[in-house]
Design an enzyme around this catalytic site. Structure first.
Site, PDB file in Angstrom:
ATOM      1  N   ASN A   1       0.129  -8.020   5.257  1.00  0.00           N
ATOM      2  CA  ASN A   1      -0.209  -6.675   5.726  1.00  0.00           C
ATOM      3  C   ASN A   1      -1.347  -6.682   6.741  1.00  0.00           C
ATOM      4  O   ASN A   1      -1.297  -5.975   7.756  1.00  0.00           O
ATOM      5  CB  ASN A   1      -0.581  -5.786   4.536  1.00  0.00           C
ATOM      6  CG  ASN A   1      -0.766  -4.334   4.909  1.00  0.00           C
ATOM      7  OD1 ASN A   1       0.162  -3.674   5.363  1.00  0.00           O
ATOM      8  ND2 ASN A   1      -1.973  -3.817   4.715  1.00  0.00           N
TER       9      ASN A   1
ATOM     10  N   ASP B   1      -4.624 -20.058  -6.385  1.00  0.00           N
ATOM     11  CA  ASP B   1      -5.274 -19.195  -7.368  1.00  0.00           C
ATOM     12  C   ASP B   1      -6.738 -19.080  -6.967  1.00  0.00           C
ATOM     13  O   ASP B   1      -7.506 -20.039  -7.093  1.00  0.00           O
ATOM     14  CB  ASP B   1      -5.142 -19.798  -8.765  1.00  0.00           C
ATOM     15  CG  ASP B   1      -5.751 -18.910  -9.841  1.00  0.00           C
ATOM     16  OD1 ASP B   1      -6.408 -17.904  -9.486  1.00  0.00           O
ATOM     17  OD2 ASP B   1      -5.579 -19.215 -11.038  1.00  0.00           O
TER      18      ASP B   1
ATOM     19  N   CYS C   1     -10.898  -1.780  -3.746  1.00  0.00           N
ATOM     20  CA  CYS C   1     -10.284  -0.678  -4.494  1.00  0.00           C
ATOM     21  C   CYS C   1     -11.059  -0.395  -5.776  1.00  0.00           C
ATOM     22  O   CYS C   1     -10.573   0.315  -6.654  1.00  0.00           O
ATOM     23  CB  CYS C   1      -8.819  -0.993  -4.812  1.00  0.00           C
ATOM     24  SG  CYS C   1      -8.568  -2.482  -5.795  1.00  0.00           S
TER      25      CYS C   1
ATOM     26  N   GLN D   1       0.854  -1.183   0.000  1.00  0.00           N
ATOM     27  CA  GLN D   1       0.000   0.000   0.000  1.00  0.00           C
ATOM     28  C   GLN D   1       0.893   1.237   0.000  1.00  0.00           C
ATOM     29  O   GLN D   1       1.796   1.344   0.831  1.00  0.00           O
ATOM     30  CB  GLN D   1      -0.912   0.005   1.227  1.00  0.00           C
ATOM     31  CG  GLN D   1      -1.916  -1.125   1.260  1.00  0.00           C
ATOM     32  CD  GLN D   1      -3.038  -0.962   0.244  1.00  0.00           C
ATOM     33  OE1 GLN D   1      -3.176   0.079  -0.414  1.00  0.00           O
ATOM     34  NE2 GLN D   1      -3.843  -1.997   0.088  1.00  0.00           N
TER      35      GLN D   1
END
Length: 436
Positions: A304, A347, A394, A270
């Site tokens: 994160n 995946d 996002c 980020q």
């Protein structure tokens, strides 16, 4: 003798419209209605009357760019950046930052509110500084044969042309301090045509720099780069046609929740340091974590979210599609002595029903997908029956699509907040909590 007929090419006419701007969309475009059609107009604010050049027109909407202001808004602000309008990085410097934020928040809340009759809590927006917030920039390099200089900067808007810069107002100060020094460095480079681009990342242990070049690196240039790195305390990476090598300093890292997260210079992180901290704190708070929780973190990157939440729960599992990032997450857990966490590569656009982690029980799930969202993963994950799901987005379009999937499995939207991760741009980030 027959004469060949060659029809003349039609001159492309520039279509113009006059529009009265009624609203502002989340991407910073002025919104107007003309004969029932919605127009999205660049560089136009509510209450303004503009003459605009049409750039695209569809059946139900059109796009245009304001060219002349017949009536100007008193709220319009003078862009602070000297490159604004040419550089493609920022789109909203002419818009007051509070107006930018309210437009993004309004778009987020109105889209989610249409999905359910029950009220949704609109939590306070997560905001930081308007300027000097980016800890990563990528600078293109171009040899100008006419001036015999290396130009360094960003790509022009809607073009591959380069805008040479001396500073970037949204970049952190540590990066801006290096830009003029880089200009001097590149002027001494013996093979400027080989230069590709430079990436700069401001980390806890100084600025990391990646120089991409083609062909072989001359020994004089290598010495020049190493001396630059030594004098300016730069962690230097060099990338040729095949690999990346750390040639000076150490791997970059950042601190989060008393955790040290190391990363490679090309890894996704980020870019807004302060907002990332606030975003993680919000996620941990909304999930209402305790020592009995078993949490699954999807699209976890190098940990994160996973590592801070692991400190607060019984067990945590992080899933990431890129194997190299999984290895970094594992290394970060080991370095920080966090032992109740596991990381797996998978995946998430493919079936993962046979994966060992999918057989575990998770009562809470966090996901931070890319712009494409997590439609496939959610259809499978909803079968796990987690009591709460926290979705970091996002892209508002894929958030709405994925929220509909969650709704179909019995989840309700409890609360949401806009994250102003990228002020002065069209990007809209958010965090939303779903409960079953």
């Amino acid at each position: 003798m027959a004469l060949l007929y060659a029809p003349q090419k039609k001159q492309k006419t520039t279509q113009k419209i006059v529009a009265e701007i009624q609203d502002l969309d989340y991407q910073g475009l002025g919104v107007a209605k003309i004969q029932g059609k919605t127009w999205f107009i660049e560089n136009a604010l509510p209450t303004e009357k503009v003459e605009a050049v049409v750039t695209d027109e569809k059946r139900q909407y059109g796009l245009a760019t304001a060219q002349k202001w017949l009536q100007e808004s008193s709220q319009r602000v003078e862009p602070q950046c000297r490159y604004y309008g040419r550089c493609g990085g920022c789109q909203g410097q002419h818009i007051p930052v509070e107006m930018q934020r309210k437009a993004k928040e309004k778009a987020l809340f109105s889209r989610l509110s249409k999905l359910q009759a029950e009220p949704i809590q609109l939590m306070p927006m997560i905001c930081g500084e308007q300027w000097a917030y980016r800890r990563r920039v990528r600078l293109s390099l171009l040899w100008n044969a006419k001036s015999k200089t290396v130009e360094m900067g960003f790509r022009q808007k809607n073009s591959n042309q380069l805008v040479s810069i001396q500073q970037c107002l949204v970049a952190e100060q540590a990066i801006n301090d290096l830009i003029p020094k880089l200009t001097s460095l590149l002027a001494q480079y013996s093979a400027p045509k080989q230069l590709g681009h430079i990436e700069l990342v401001s980390a806890e242990n100084g600025v990391a720099m990646l120089l991409r070049y083609k062909g072989n690196l001359a020994e004089t240039d290598r010495t020049l780069l190493l001396e630059f790195a030594r004098v300016n305390a730069v962690n230097l990476f060099l990338q040729d046609d095949q690999n990346i090598q750390l040639v000076h300093g150490e791997m970059p890292y950042y601190a989060l929740d008393d955790i040290r997260l190391s990363f490679d210079i090309r890894d996704f992180i980020q870019v807004n340091t302060r907002l990332n901290q606030q975003m993680v704190e919000t996620a941990l708070d909304w999930l209402d974590l305790n020592q009995d929780d078993h949490v699954l973190d999807l699209f976890c990157g190098m940990g994160n979210f996973t590592l801070p939440l692991a400190k607060r729960v019984k067990s945590a599992v992080g899933i990431e599609g890129v194997l190299d990032m999984v290895k970094k997450a594992q290394a970060n857990a080991q370095f920080n002595h966090i032992e109740n966490v596991e990381f797996y590569q998978a995946d998430l656009d493919q079936s993962f029903s046979e994966q060992p982690w999918s057989k575990q029980h998770f009562n809470k799930i966090l996901l931070d997908p890319p712009r494409s969202g997590a439609a496939f993963a959610l259809n499978a994950l909803c079968e796990l029956g987690a009591e709460s799901i926290l979705y970091v987005s996002c892209n508002p379009a894929t958030l709405v699509r994925d929220a509909e999937i969650l709704r179909s499995f019995g989840y309700r939207i409890i609360k949401t907040a806009m994250i102003d991760m990228f002020p002065n741009t069209s990007h809209l980030e958010s965090v939303t909590l779903f409960i079953k």
